[in-house]
Write an enzyme that holds these catalytic residues in place. Structure first.
Site, PDB file in Angstrom:
ATOM      1  CE  LYS A  72      -3.749   2.544   0.963  1.00 18.21           C
ATOM      2  NZ  LYS A  72      -4.563   2.281   2.169  1.00 18.21           N
ATOM      3  CB  SER A 115       0.451   8.152  -0.088  1.00 14.98           C
ATOM      4  OG  SER A 115      -0.066   9.351  -0.607  1.00 14.98           O
ATOM      5  CB  THR A 161      -2.892  11.531  -1.374  1.00 17.01           C
ATOM      6  OG1 THR A 161      -2.500  10.292  -1.950  1.00 17.01           O
ATOM      7  CG2 THR A 161      -4.064  12.109  -2.154  1.00 17.01           C
ATOM      8  CB  ALA A 162      -2.283  14.733   2.866  1.00 16.07           C
ATOM      9  CG  HIS A 222      -5.177   7.654   8.075  1.00 11.18           C
ATOM     10  ND1 HIS A 222      -5.628   7.181   6.856  1.00 11.18           N
ATOM     11  CD2 HIS A 222      -3.829   7.571   8.029  1.00 11.18           C
ATOM     12  CE1 HIS A 222      -4.590   6.821   6.124  1.00 11.18           C
ATOM     13  NE2 HIS A 222      -3.491   7.055   6.805  1.00 11.18           N
TER      14      HIS A 222
END
Length: 266
Positions: free
Chosen positions: A55, A57, A109-110, A148
């Site tokens: 996983k 981002s 991504t943030a 989150h």
């Protein structure tokens, strides 16, 4: 064949991968050496080409595409699930130039969504996502981008939402928000890649069928001190049809994200 697999301990990831890693589905001749870490650690490992499958981002995807390929299943795209910019007291978002902003990791991504909305805001400090609320509360930073479970708890601490960065993305692009995806090393045989993708899809489908009404022990074990309500919020927001398969709309969103990333770094 054994493959290393990395994902986060957050309820959305443990919900997705529970059936796969705990052999609730038939994984055939594949075994997985599983490591659970926060997303920034996983991003860094992907940059170092450590895990076979991981996983990450979407913020780091453009940097790893030479060595990894994006899988169809297991990721997180959605609507109304983006990062939030929060502060201790209301702040004028038209004047963030001199403000110190905490970001949950550089290659996230943030960070991309924040930079898209506020390209002039250059004064940033990068922290692990669960440290950002405290940094804002203590006054170490002027504002912070939260992701989150913190999206659901910041108000309890008296913090203020300045802008929903996900909503900004959706309004600007008319596409779902690419949050996190699953990548696998390109040097893995194509038939194995397809098998892994299929197993992740089966694992998500199993979770929706058997683990949704009653959350599994695996999800609860790694949820730390989250209430069941917060765990369910987490799953409901981050696990959806795009987690089963990206599909055309999902692929379009990822393509747009990579284009935005390239423009920001040109």
């Amino acid at each position: 064949m054994k493959l290393t697999l990395g994902f986060s301990p957050c309820p959305n990831d443990t919900f997705i991968f529970d059936a796969l890693v705990n052999k609730k589905i038939d994984t055939g001749d594949l075994d997985f050496d599983v490591v659970l870490e926060d997303v920034q650690t996983l991003n860094n490992w992907a940059l170092q080409q450590k895990p076979d499958v991981s996983k990450i981002s979407y913020g780091v995807l453009p940097l790893v595409l030479n060595n990894y390929t994006l899988l169809e299943s297991g990721g997180a795209l959605g609507k109304g699930v983006g990062p939030l910019l929060i502060a201790k007291t209301p702040v004028d978002t038209n004047n963030l130039t001199d403000k110190l902003i905490a970001i949950p990791g550089e290659n996230t991504t943030a960070h991309v969504l924040f930079s898209l909305a506020f390209p002039e805001a250059k004064n940033k400090v990068f922290k692990v996502f669960n440290q950002i609320e405290d940094a804002v509360l203590s006054g170490d930073v002027d504002a912070g981008v939260i992701i989150h479970e913190n999206r659901f708890t910041y108000q309890d601490k008296g913090l203020h939402k300045l802008i929903d960065l996900g909503d900004y993305w959706e309004t600007t692009t008319q596409l779902p928000i690419p949050l996190g995806g699953i990548v696998a090393k390109r040097n893995i045989e194509n038939v194995i890649l397809k098998q892994v993708d299929s197993l992740i899809k089966q694992s998500v489908e199993y979770a929706f069928k058997y683990n949704y009404e009653t959350l599994s022990d695996y999800v609860r074990l790694h949820a730390q001190e989250m209430s069941e309500h917060v765990m369910r919020q987490h799953i409901d927001l981050y696990v959806n049809d795009f987690s089963i398969a990206l599909g055309e709309k999902g692929r379009e969103a990822v393509k747009k994200f990579v284009e935005v990333y390239a423009a920001l770094h040109s």
